[in-house]
Design a protein around this motif. Sequence first.
Motif, PDB file in Angstrom:
ATOM      1  N   PHE A  38       0.818  -1.209   0.000  1.00 53.96           N
ATOM      2  CA  PHE A  38       0.000   0.000   0.000  1.00 53.96           C
ATOM      3  C   PHE A  38       0.854   1.263   0.000  1.00 53.96           C
ATOM      4  N   LEU A  39       0.374   2.275  -0.718  1.00 51.36           N
ATOM      5  CA  LEU A  39       0.924   3.629  -0.643  1.00 51.36           C
ATOM      6  C   LEU A  39      -0.247   4.583  -0.427  1.00 51.36           C
ATOM      7  N   VAL A  40      -0.236   5.245   0.733  1.00 53.67           N
ATOM      8  CA  VAL A  40      -1.369   6.083   1.143  1.00 53.67           C
ATOM      9  C   VAL A  40      -1.168   7.512   0.653  1.00 53.67           C
ATOM     10  N   PRO A  41      -2.188   8.118   0.060  1.00 55.27           N
ATOM     11  CA  PRO A  41      -2.083   9.528  -0.323  1.00 55.27           C
ATOM     12  C   PRO A  41      -2.227  10.436   0.890  1.00 55.27           C
ATOM     13  N   HIS A  42      -1.632  11.602   0.795  1.00 54.49           N
ATOM     14  CA  HIS A  42      -1.773  12.599   1.857  1.00 54.49           C
ATOM     15  C   HIS A  42      -3.205  13.112   1.888  1.00 54.49           C
ATOM     16  N   TYR A  43      -3.717  13.539   0.750  1.00 52.69           N
ATOM     17  CA  TYR A  43      -5.131  13.847   0.521  1.00 52.69           C
ATOM     18  C   TYR A  43      -5.595  12.945  -0.623  1.00 52.69           C
ATOM     19  N   SER A  44      -6.889  12.671  -0.670  1.00 58.04           N
ATOM     20  CA  SER A  44      -7.421  11.992  -1.847  1.00 58.04           C
ATOM     21  C   SER A  44      -8.929  12.124  -1.858  1.00 58.04           C
ATOM     22  N   ASP A  45      -9.519  11.744  -2.993  1.00 56.58           N
ATOM     23  CA  ASP A  45     -10.960  11.598  -3.076  1.00 56.58           C
ATOM     24  C   ASP A  45     -11.350  10.466  -2.132  1.00 56.58           C
ATOM     25  N   PRO A  46     -12.241  10.707  -1.164  1.00 56.90           N
ATOM     26  CA  PRO A  46     -12.574   9.660  -0.190  1.00 56.90           C
ATOM     27  C   PRO A  46     -13.279   8.459  -0.798  1.00 56.90           C
ATOM     28  N   GLU A  47     -13.749   8.603  -2.020  1.00 57.32           N
ATOM     29  CA  GLU A  47     -14.382   7.472  -2.684  1.00 57.32           C
ATOM     30  C   GLU A  47     -13.376   6.583  -3.402  1.00 57.32           C
ATOM     31  N   LYS A  48     -12.196   7.112  -3.725  1.00 61.85           N
ATOM     32  CA  LYS A  48     -11.283   6.366  -4.591  1.00 61.85           C
ATOM     33  C   LYS A  48      -9.921   6.102  -3.968  1.00 61.85           C
ATOM     34  N   GLY A  49      -9.279   7.099  -3.343  1.00 57.65           N
ATOM     35  CA  GLY A  49      -7.995   6.887  -2.705  1.00 57.65           C
ATOM     36  C   GLY A  49      -6.801   6.978  -3.626  1.00 57.65           C
ATOM     37  N   TYR A  50      -6.982   7.517  -4.837  1.00 58.51           N
ATOM     38  CA  TYR A  50      -5.854   7.642  -5.756  1.00 58.51           C
ATOM     39  C   TYR A  50      -4.936   8.775  -5.331  1.00 58.51           C
ATOM     40  N   LEU A  51      -3.648   8.578  -5.530  1.00 58.19           N
ATOM     41  CA  LEU A  51      -2.648   9.557  -5.109  1.00 58.19           C
ATOM     42  C   LEU A  51      -2.376  10.528  -6.261  1.00 58.19           C
ATOM     43  N   ASN A  52      -2.899  11.738  -6.121  1.00 57.37           N
ATOM     44  CA  ASN A  52      -2.639  12.781  -7.116  1.00 57.37           C
ATOM     45  C   ASN A  52      -2.435  14.149  -6.477  1.00 57.37           C
ATOM     46  N   HIS A  53      -2.363  14.175  -5.143  1.00 59.75           N
ATOM     47  CA  HIS A  53      -2.051  15.413  -4.416  1.00 59.75           C
ATOM     48  C   HIS A  53      -0.566  15.388  -4.052  1.00 59.75           C
ATOM     49  N   PHE A  54       0.232  16.149  -4.790  1.00 59.51           N
ATOM     50  CA  PHE A  54       1.666  16.255  -4.518  1.00 59.51           C
ATOM     51  C   PHE A  54       2.224  17.428  -5.309  1.00 59.51           C
ATOM     52  N   PHE A  55       3.359  17.897  -4.867  1.00 59.49           N
ATOM     53  CA  PHE A  55       4.090  18.982  -5.508  1.00 59.49           C
ATOM     54  C   PHE A  55       5.574  18.704  -5.303  1.00 59.49           C
ATOM     55  N   ALA A  56       6.438  19.451  -5.968  1.00 62.59           N
ATOM     56  CA  ALA A  56       7.874  19.227  -5.781  1.00 62.59           C
ATOM     57  C   ALA A  56       8.274  19.464  -4.326  1.00 62.59           C
ATOM     58  N   GLU A  57       7.654  20.445  -3.677  1.00 66.89           N
ATOM     59  CA  GLU A  57       7.964  20.706  -2.266  1.00 66.89           C
ATOM     60  C   GLU A  57       7.432  19.585  -1.371  1.00 66.89           C
ATOM     61  N   TYR A  58       6.328  18.984  -1.791  1.00 66.12           N
ATOM     62  CA  TYR A  58       5.684  17.933  -0.996  1.00 66.12           C
ATOM     63  C   TYR A  58       5.411  16.716  -1.887  1.00 66.12           C
ATOM     64  N   PRO A  59       6.431  15.925  -2.170  1.00 62.92           N
ATOM     65  CA  PRO A  59       6.265  14.772  -3.078  1.00 62.92           C
ATOM     66  C   PRO A  59       5.709  13.549  -2.344  1.00 62.92           C
ATOM     67  N   TRP A  60       4.402  13.541  -2.109  1.00 59.50           N
ATOM     68  CA  TRP A  60       3.781  12.540  -1.252  1.00 59.50           C
ATOM     69  C   TRP A  60       3.796  11.138  -1.849  1.00 59.50           C
ATOM     70  N   MET A  61       4.219  10.978  -3.111  1.00 59.46           N
ATOM     71  CA  MET A  61       4.346   9.622  -3.659  1.00 59.46           C
ATOM     72  C   MET A  61       5.502   8.863  -3.012  1.00 59.46           C
ATOM     73  N   TYR A  62       6.316   9.566  -2.226  1.00 60.42           N
ATOM     74  CA  TYR A  62       7.443   8.932  -1.528  1.00 60.42           C
ATOM     75  C   TYR A  62       7.251   9.018  -0.009  1.00 60.42           C
ATOM     76  N   TRP A  63       6.063   8.603   0.427  1.00 61.93           N
ATOM     77  CA  TRP A  63       5.725   8.608   1.845  1.00 61.93           C
ATOM     78  C   TRP A  63       5.438   7.178   2.296  1.00 61.93           C
ATOM     79  N   PRO A  64       6.461   6.369   2.503  1.00 59.81           N
ATOM     80  CA  PRO A  64       6.237   4.945   2.789  1.00 59.81           C
ATOM     81  C   PRO A  64       5.599   4.677   4.147  1.00 59.81           C
ATOM     82  N   SER A  65       5.761   5.571   5.107  1.00 63.64           N
ATOM     83  CA  SER A  65       5.223   5.307   6.444  1.00 63.64           C
ATOM     84  C   SER A  65       3.728   5.567   6.551  1.00 63.64           C
ATOM     85  N   GLY A  66       3.135   6.196   5.545  1.00 66.00           N
ATOM     86  CA  GLY A  66       1.722   6.552   5.616  1.00 66.00           C
ATOM     87  C   GLY A  66       0.811   5.352   5.800  1.00 66.00           C
TER      88      GLY A  66
END
Length: 812
Positions: A457-485
Motif C-alpha cells: 500500500f501507498l497512502v495519499p496525503h489527501y485523496s478523493d474519499p471514494e477512490k484513494g488515488y494519489l494525485n495530491h503532490f508537488f515538488a515541495e511535498y512529493p507525497w508519492m514517496y511517503w512509505p510510512s503513511g
Amino acid sequence: MKIIIKKFYMISLSPGIKILLFFVTIIVCYSPASAQIKSGRWVAWSEKPALVWENAFVTGNGKQGTMITGAGGNERIICVHEELFLRSWDRNKIAVANIANLLPEVRKLVDSSRFTAAARLANTEARKQLAQMGAPGGWPISPHPAFDLNIKINNTKNVSAYRRQLDMETGEVLTSWNDDNGRVEESVFSSRIHNVNVLRIRNTAGKKLTVTLNLTETPGRTGKSMDGDDISKAFRSVKTGAEEPEWLTYHAQYANDSGGYEGLARVTAKGGKVSIVDNGIQINDASEILVVLRITPLEYGNTTQETFVRNELSAMPTDYESLLKPHAKQHGEMFRRVMLDLGSSSQWVSTPTEKMLAEAKEKGVTPLFLEQMHAMGRYLLISTSGKYPPPLQGIWGGNWKPEWIGGFVFDSNVNLAISAISKGDLPECAESYFGYVERLLPAWRLNAMNYLGCRGFLVPHYSDPEKGYLNHFFAEYPWMYWPSGAGWNLMPFYEHGMLTGDSNFLQNRVLPLYLEMANFYEDYLTKEKDGYYHISPGISPENFIPGQGTILSKDATVDIAVAREVFDHLLQLGKMFKLAKADMEKWKYYYDHLIPYRINKEGALAEWIPENAADNYSHRHNSHLYPIFPGTEFLQANSNPKFLQAARVALEKRFKYDTESAHGLIHVALMAARLHDTQKVQVNLDRFSRRDYVYDGLVTSHNPNHAIYNLDAVLSLQRLLSDLLVFSQPGRIELLPACPKDFPKGKLAGVRIHGGHKLDIEWAEGKLLSATIHAGKNDDCKIIFGTKSKTIELKAGKKYFFDKNLNLLPVK
C-alpha cells in the motif's frame, strides 16, 4: 437521581437578610444508564444566537446533519451531507501517474542529498502524465454544504429571553425565545434511525404560528478553488421549488463530475393553511409544524431518487416525539458508554458556553471547560462518523472554500480525529474508519505499484474519499514517496483489536493488512554496505531538512519507526496465530536489520537518521516521535532506555517552539502524557483553553482567535484526557500515569483498556481513590499506580475493585 426545582420563595427575615427556600421534587431512577433516553445532564447552552455559522450548534447522524444559525424568527439551517464534494474531474477517473521507472534515478539523487532535484524529477513527470489524463490539479476535491432551510416566522417582534441549547445525550438542538406571540421553540435533530433531519416549530403558549419555509443554495459560491477552478460554474444545474401539498425540493447536478444530489422535505402542519409561495411553503395559523428532510447523493446527477424518498418520508411518523425517541435511545447509549465527571453538573445548568469560554480564557483550564469539551468530543465523533471518518471539518461547513479543501489528511489530522474510537468504546465510529480504509485498499495498491513498483500500500496525503488515488503532490511535498503513511494509518486496526481483545478481528481483518505491508517493505527497503536496510526516499511530514526546498529525505525516523512497528506487530500476530516459522524468522531479520535511530549532538532523537541532516525544531509536526505516540516502541519493557531519554529531549526542543495549531498542542500533550511529563500537559491545556480555539458552539478552530473551523483538537482532546488517567498495554495497566496534582477531582467510567477490559477510575489531587476493572476476558494483568503494583488473574465477566493502595476489595 434527578432533582427538579419546582418552586422557590424569597423570605425576608430582617433588612439585608433573606432566605431562599426551594421546594423540590426528587425522582430516583434505578434503570440502567443504557436504558435512559434523556437525563438533561449533558446540555450546553448559549444566550446568543449563532450569527456566523462557525458558532452554530451542530447535529449529525454520521451521514447528514445541520448547523442552526440566525436570530429568533429568522433562522437559516445549513444542511450538510458527508458525500457532497466539488470535484475538478469526474469521480470515476483513475488519476494515478506511472513513474515507478524513475525510482532508481530518484534514489541516486536522494542518496547524494540532492533532494530538490529528485523531487522535481518525479513531480514533473507525474504532473505531466496526470495533465494528459485530464487531472492536472493537486487539490481536486472539496466538501460543500447541500443547501439552506430558511425559516421566517411572521410578526416576530420584541424578541427576549433567547436561548439555544445542545443536548449531547440525545443529539437535539433546541432554540427558543419570547416574542409578542409568546414563547416559540424550534427543535432539530438528525435521526440515526430514519436517516433524516427533523425540525419542529411550535408556540408553547398555544398561540398560532405563520411561517415561511424554503430551500436555497448556501451563499458564497464565488471565486476560485485551490486548483483555480471557477466554483460559480461548479454546477450544470440547480433547481429548487415547492410542490403541493407539503413538499420542498432541491436538485443539483455537478458540471465537472457525473454526480449530483437532491433534497426533499416533507412539511406537516397541525391546523392552519398550507400554500405555495415563491418556491417555498407558507403555513398560516398552525399550532405546530414538522419538517422531515433528507439529502440524497446521486451517482449520476441527471437522475433522481425523489419518488423512492418521497414514499419513505411519507411513511414516517408525523409527530416529533415518535421520531426523536428511537434516535435518542440509540445515540444516547453510544454517548454514555464513557463518561468523564469532574463535578460540574450544576455549572452546565447555570453557565452559558460564552461565559464558560470567557472564564477559561481568563483563568485557564476549569473543570467545566474540560468536562464540556470531553463530552463535546464524544458527541461530535458520534455525529460525524458515517460512511467516512471525520475530515478536517467533520460533516459540517458553511462555506464553499474550506481551508486545505476540508480534506481527509492522513499525516496526523485523521489520525488524531479518530484516536478515541477504540479506547472511547465507540465501535460504530471505529467501523466508519475501518470500512473507509478497506474500500480504499485497491487504490492504495495501485498507488504503490505505479509510483514505486511495489506490492502493498501507498497512502495519499489527501485523496478523493471514494477512490484513494494519489494525485495530491508537488515538488515541495512529493507525497508519492511517503512509505510510512500506510503503516501509520493501519495501526488503529491493530490497536482496536488489542484493546477489544477481538482475536477474530485481529486474524481476519488486521493480519492480512500487515502481511501486505510486509510485502511492501520487502520490495521497497534497500540493503546497503553497512548491513542495514534503509528507506530511500522517504518523508517526515511536513518538515524540511534545513536548507532543502522539499520534504523529501532519506531514512526519516518516522519511516524507520513505522517499518519496525509493522514487523513487530507481525511478530506478535504470528505468535497469536502460530504463523509459519520461516515467515517469523524473515520478519525478525528485517526488524533487527533496519538502520538504528540516531541521537543527535544535543541528546535528542534525530528526525532524520543521516548525520548530515540537521534537525528543524520549529515545526508543528512531531512525526519522529511516533515511537512514543501513537506507537509504543520506546515504552516497551525491552526498549533501549537511551532512546526514551532522547525522545524526552526531542519533545523538549519541539515544546519550546509552541505551535499555534490546536491539534499540534494536543499532539504534543499526548506525547508528554506517554512520558509522564505532566508539566507539558498542563501548559498545553492552558494554552488551549486561553487562546480562543473554541467557538461558542463548542467546535474548535485550527488556529487561535477562532481562525479556521477544524475538529482535530476537540476530537483528540478526549483521547488526551483518558491517557492522563490510564495507559494500558497487553497485560499491564498504569493508573494516573500523567495526572497533574491540580487536575480536577473526578471520575472516568467505561474506558477501554487492553485485553478486552473496561475501567472505571476515581481520583483527587492527582492521587488514586479507587478503580474498578470490568474483565472482558480471562487474563493475567499487572496494575500499577506510582511505585505500587499488583498482579491479578482476571476472569471474564467479573468486576475487580481496588482502593487507593491497590488493595483488592469486594465489589460494592
